[in-house]
Structures are given as C-alpha cells and as structure tokens.
Design a protein around this motif. Structure first.
Motif, PDB file in Angstrom:
ATOM      1  N   TRP A   1      14.016 -13.324   6.698  1.00 46.28           N
ATOM      2  CA  TRP A   1      13.971 -14.502   7.561  1.00 46.28           C
ATOM      3  C   TRP A   1      15.092 -14.535   8.594  1.00 46.28           C
ATOM      4  N   GLN A   2      16.276 -14.042   8.240  1.00 44.13           N
ATOM      5  CA  GLN A   2      17.385 -14.094   9.189  1.00 44.13           C
ATOM      6  C   GLN A   2      17.136 -13.213  10.409  1.00 44.13           C
ATOM      7  N   GLU A   3      16.430 -12.120  10.221  1.00 47.68           N
ATOM      8  CA  GLU A   3      16.082 -11.268  11.353  1.00 47.68           C
ATOM      9  C   GLU A   3      15.186 -12.005  12.341  1.00 47.68           C
ATOM     10  N   TRP A   4      14.288 -12.827  11.831  1.00 45.47           N
ATOM     11  CA  TRP A   4      13.401 -13.617  12.689  1.00 45.47           C
ATOM     12  C   TRP A   4      14.194 -14.658  13.484  1.00 45.47           C
ATOM     13  N   VAL A   5      14.990 -15.455  12.783  1.00 45.79           N
ATOM     14  CA  VAL A   5      15.650 -16.573  13.458  1.00 45.79           C
ATOM     15  C   VAL A   5      16.737 -16.106  14.420  1.00 45.79           C
ATOM     16  N   ASN A   6      17.338 -14.954  14.177  1.00 50.06           N
ATOM     17  CA  ASN A   6      18.387 -14.464  15.067  1.00 50.06           C
ATOM     18  C   ASN A   6      17.850 -13.932  16.389  1.00 50.06           C
ATOM     19  N   LEU A   7      16.522 -13.818  16.511  1.00 52.36           N
ATOM     20  CA  LEU A   7      15.926 -13.338  17.754  1.00 52.36           C
ATOM     21  C   LEU A   7      15.645 -14.460  18.751  1.00 52.36           C
ATOM     22  N   VAL A   8      15.749 -15.714  18.317  1.00 51.79           N
ATOM     23  CA  VAL A   8      15.268 -16.808  19.155  1.00 51.79           C
ATOM     24  C   VAL A   8      16.397 -17.729  19.599  1.00 51.79           C
ATOM     25  N   ASP A   9      16.082 -18.548  20.595  1.00 50.83           N
ATOM     26  CA  ASP A   9      17.054 -19.499  21.142  1.00 50.83           C
ATOM     27  C   ASP A   9      16.993 -20.840  20.426  1.00 50.83           C
ATOM     28  N   ILE A  10      15.778 -21.242  20.036  1.00 54.58           N
ATOM     29  CA  ILE A  10      15.575 -22.544  19.393  1.00 54.58           C
ATOM     30  C   ILE A  10      14.715 -22.335  18.149  1.00 54.58           C
ATOM     31  N   LEU A  11      15.153 -22.917  17.046  1.00 51.91           N
ATOM     32  CA  LEU A  11      14.443 -22.782  15.775  1.00 51.91           C
ATOM     33  C   LEU A  11      13.985 -24.151  15.293  1.00 51.91           C
ATOM     34  N   GLN A  12      12.762 -24.193  14.758  1.00 53.88           N
ATOM     35  CA  GLN A  12      12.266 -25.418  14.140  1.00 53.88           C
ATOM     36  C   GLN A  12      11.767 -25.105  12.735  1.00 53.88           C
ATOM     37  N   MET A  13      12.129 -25.978  11.792  1.00 53.05           N
ATOM     38  CA  MET A  13      11.654 -25.886  10.402  1.00 53.05           C
ATOM     39  C   MET A  13      11.400 -27.294   9.898  1.00 53.05           C
ATOM     40  N   ASN A  14      10.593 -27.399   8.847  1.00 57.94           N
ATOM     41  CA  ASN A  14      10.552 -28.682   8.172  1.00 57.94           C
ATOM     42  C   ASN A  14      11.495 -28.635   6.973  1.00 57.94           C
ATOM     43  N   GLU A  15      11.592 -29.733   6.249  1.00 57.63           N
ATOM     44  CA  GLU A  15      12.571 -29.845   5.168  1.00 57.63           C
ATOM     45  C   GLU A  15      12.337 -28.810   4.064  1.00 57.63           C
ATOM     46  N   MET A  16      11.074 -28.595   3.683  1.00 54.61           N
ATOM     47  CA  MET A  16      10.756 -27.635   2.635  1.00 54.61           C
ATOM     48  C   MET A  16      11.014 -26.201   3.081  1.00 54.61           C
ATOM     49  N   GLU A  17      10.734 -25.912   4.340  1.00 52.80           N
ATOM     50  CA  GLU A  17      10.999 -24.570   4.859  1.00 52.80           C
ATOM     51  C   GLU A  17      12.493 -24.279   4.862  1.00 52.80           C
ATOM     52  N   ALA A  18      13.294 -25.269   5.268  1.00 55.12           N
ATOM     53  CA  ALA A  18      14.746 -25.096   5.260  1.00 55.12           C
ATOM     54  C   ALA A  18      15.258 -24.872   3.843  1.00 55.12           C
ATOM     55  N   ALA A  19      14.730 -25.650   2.889  1.00 56.77           N
ATOM     56  CA  ALA A  19      15.147 -25.491   1.499  1.00 56.77           C
ATOM     57  C   ALA A  19      14.764 -24.111   0.978  1.00 56.77           C
ATOM     58  N   THR A  20      13.585 -23.638   1.351  1.00 54.82           N
ATOM     59  CA  THR A  20      13.122 -22.320   0.905  1.00 54.82           C
ATOM     60  C   THR A  20      13.999 -21.212   1.461  1.00 54.82           C
ATOM     61  N   LEU A  21      14.325 -21.276   2.754  1.00 56.14           N
ATOM     62  CA  LEU A  21      15.158 -20.238   3.368  1.00 56.14           C
ATOM     63  C   LEU A  21      16.568 -20.243   2.792  1.00 56.14           C
ATOM     64  N   SER A  22      17.053 -21.422   2.424  1.00 57.86           N
ATOM     65  CA  SER A  22      18.411 -21.516   1.879  1.00 57.86           C
ATOM     66  C   SER A  22      18.475 -21.064   0.420  1.00 57.86           C
ATOM     67  N   GLY A  23      17.305 -20.916  -0.191  1.00 56.47           N
ATOM     68  CA  GLY A  23      17.261 -20.556  -1.606  1.00 56.47           C
ATOM     69  C   GLY A  23      17.260 -21.749  -2.537  1.00 56.47           C
ATOM     70  N   CYS A  24      17.326 -22.964  -1.988  1.00 57.11           N
ATOM     71  CA  CYS A  24      17.314 -24.190  -2.800  1.00 57.11           C
ATOM     72  C   CYS A  24      15.897 -24.754  -2.831  1.00 57.11           C
ATOM     73  N   HIS A  25      15.052 -24.197  -3.636  1.00 55.82           N
ATOM     74  CA  HIS A  25      13.635 -24.563  -3.640  1.00 55.82           C
ATOM     75  C   HIS A  25      13.386 -26.001  -4.076  1.00 55.82           C
ATOM     76  N   ASP A  26      14.349 -26.600  -4.759  1.00 55.22           N
ATOM     77  CA  ASP A  26      14.184 -27.980  -5.206  1.00 55.22           C
ATOM     78  C   ASP A  26      14.629 -28.996  -4.161  1.00 55.22           C
ATOM     79  N   GLY A  27      15.050 -28.513  -2.991  1.00 51.96           N
ATOM     80  CA  GLY A  27      15.449 -29.422  -1.929  1.00 51.96           C
ATOM     81  C   GLY A  27      16.939 -29.355  -1.629  1.00 51.96           C
ATOM     82  N   LEU A  28      17.299 -29.821  -0.434  1.00 51.84           N
ATOM     83  CA  LEU A  28      18.680 -29.801   0.028  1.00 51.84           C
ATOM     84  C   LEU A  28      19.195 -31.215   0.207  1.00 51.84           C
TER      85      LEU A  28
END
Length: 308
Positions: free
Chosen positions: A170-197
C-alpha cells in the motif's frame, strides 16, 4: 481544465435496510457525473475505463447528457460488465457482493489523460489499474494525482463478497500520488489496526503518510465528518471537519466519490485546501438525500437547500 477519471463503471443493485430494492449505474459514474455538474461547459472530464458490451450503450447514453464529458477513454470489451449488489445492514453499514472485476487498465489507456490538469484514480474494484502502470503515469505526467484507495483495501471471497485485508504494497501506491483519500476502515486496515483507530492514532498515522508521501490526505468518517492532514511550508497540519446534518438520508453510496469530485473541482479552481474540503462536505451531504446516483443532476439545487 481537463480532469481524467480512472476506474470502473458498475451496475449497482441496492437493497435498502427497509427491504426496498433499486438499480442504478454506479462506480465511476458518481465521480464523473459530479465533476460534469460542478465544472463549466468549457472544461473536460475524461473517464478512462473498460466497459462490458452489455453495459457500454447504457454508460454512453448516461454520459451523453453532459457536453463536457468525453467518451474517448471508454474501451468496450466483449464480456459482461462488473455488477455489485449492496445490501444495507445498518444506516451506513452494508455487505457487498461483486461479480468478476474488469481487467486492469494499462499505460496505453492511462496515457489518454497524461496531459490532464488532474487525474482521479478511484479504485472501485481494487484492480482497476496495476501499480506499475500507475507508476508509469506518474513518470510521464505532471497532473495532480488524486487516489481514492477504496477497494484496494478489500479482497474478494470465492462467493464474491468483499472483505477488508491488509495490502502489503500500500505504501508504494500512496507515495505515487499528490492527494490521498480513504475512509475510516481503510485507514485502520492500512495502519494494521483492524479494530479501528482512535482519533489521536488516526492523526498520527496520517501525519506519517504526508511526511513522505502525498501532501494532502483526507479520511472520510461518515456521520463523524472527515479528517484532513496536509503538508505545507515545512509543517504538517491536522484539521477535523464535522458532518453536515441533512433532513433525509436514503443511502451513503457515492458519498466518497462526490467528496473527491467536489474537492478536486474546487481546489483546482484556486480555492485553498480548507475551503475545498468544506465544499466537498456540502456535496457529500447532499448525496445522502437520494438513492444511488438518481439525484446527481440536481446537485446544485440540493446544495442550495443545505446552505439555506
């Protein structure tokens, strides 16, 4: 202004919480049609995607109502188009079952928007484009790249049901762009905190993202509004935006798509990041007042009602 939109048009079958059913054109259609309604007739919106032969004429017919939408980036394929059934289990929670995704776009298709002012990459199915081709677009284009991570954070079971999973690249994807959008669950998933942040951990996670990757990061939080983290002049700022209350909420399908379209249209027109985010909230709130994509053509009227 020219804005490219990369992703997938899908057939949406919606089963609401009360049991009513609806069908509409979804996926990339939300972003494209919102842009068409928010931009001027002198601007150009170019969707780039593969469309199944059973859906191609429907997509073209729907887009033909907009004089500022170019269909030159649509490629018709001799197969059935992707269809998604969305079954609501709560006001904002739903199960999603999808048929086979369309094949990934290649740099040949992406090059059609290489000279655009901005390109929105909306990962509707998660496999709309491959990392190598997004990297090739980044190398060849000076466009502002906006990535909605969306279904890249989802896997698909053998039965077609989508579920969250950690994508190791995932970091390879986001480092290619200027603006990133995620929802709350996507952010929790990328951070490794599947139960929420927690709010503090979410802010810390996004600060780390924008320190080395995109300069702007939006995390949409549903009824809690959104979080904005941006890097400017050597500092990183975090700001929370409350949700706008609307009188009637039928579904939340397309809220993230309307948010990105509104933000990009306002931001590229010269507004600062805060003003553009506030505008995005208004459009996303209006999107909640109608089912599927049925009310997009009336978006300016709906926003005026919210403002009043």
């Amino acid at each position: 202004m020219k804005i490219g939109v990369v992703g997938t048009f899908v057939r949406d079958r919606i089963i609401f919480l009360q049991g009513q059913k609806s069908q509409s054109i979804g996926g990339l259609f939300f972003t494209v049609s919102y842009l068409a309604n928010l931009l001027g007739p002198e601007d150009e919106v170019m969707p780039v995607c593969f469309v199944g032969e059973d859906f191609y004429e429907i997509v073209v017919e729907q887009l033909s109502q907009y004089s500022n939408v170019s269909i030159g980036g649509l490629t018709r394929l001799p197969r059935k188009n992707t269809m998604v059934q969305l079954t609501y289990t709560g006001m904002q929670e739903r199960d999603e079952v999808t048929t086979e995704p369309m094949p990934p776009l290649t740099i040949e298709q992406l090059s059609l928007v290489g000279e655009a002012d901005a390109v929105i990459v909306n990962l509707v199915t998660g496999t709309d484009v491959e990392l190598a081709d997004l990297r090739a677009l980044r190398e060849m284009s000076e466009a502002t790249l906006y990535l909605d991570f969306h279904s890249r954070a989802l896997a698909i079971s053998k039965a077609g049901k989508r579920f969250y999973r950690y994508p190791p690249d995932w970091q390879e994807w986001v480092n290619l762009v200027d603006i990133l959008q995620m929802n709350e669950m996507e952010a929790a998933t990328l951070s490794g905190c599947h139960d929420g942040l927690s709010e503090a951990k979410l802010a810390d996670f996004c600060r780390e993202l924008v320190a080395t990757g995109p300069s702007i990061c939006h995390v949409t939080l549903g009824e809690k509004g959104s979080a904005l983290v941006c890097r400017a002049q050597g500092s990183i700022k975090v700001r929370r935006f409350p949700a706008i209350e609307v009188p009637v909420v039928k579904d939340v399908i397309g809220c993230g798509d309307s948010f990105q379209a509104a933000f990009v249209s306002k931001y590229l027109s010269g507004s600062d990041v805060v003003t553009a985010t506030e505008f995005a909230h208004k459009i996303a709130s209006a999107n909640c007042t109608f089912a599927g994509s049925t009310g997009i053509a009336e978006i300016k009227t709906l926003v005026a009602k919210i403002d009043s």
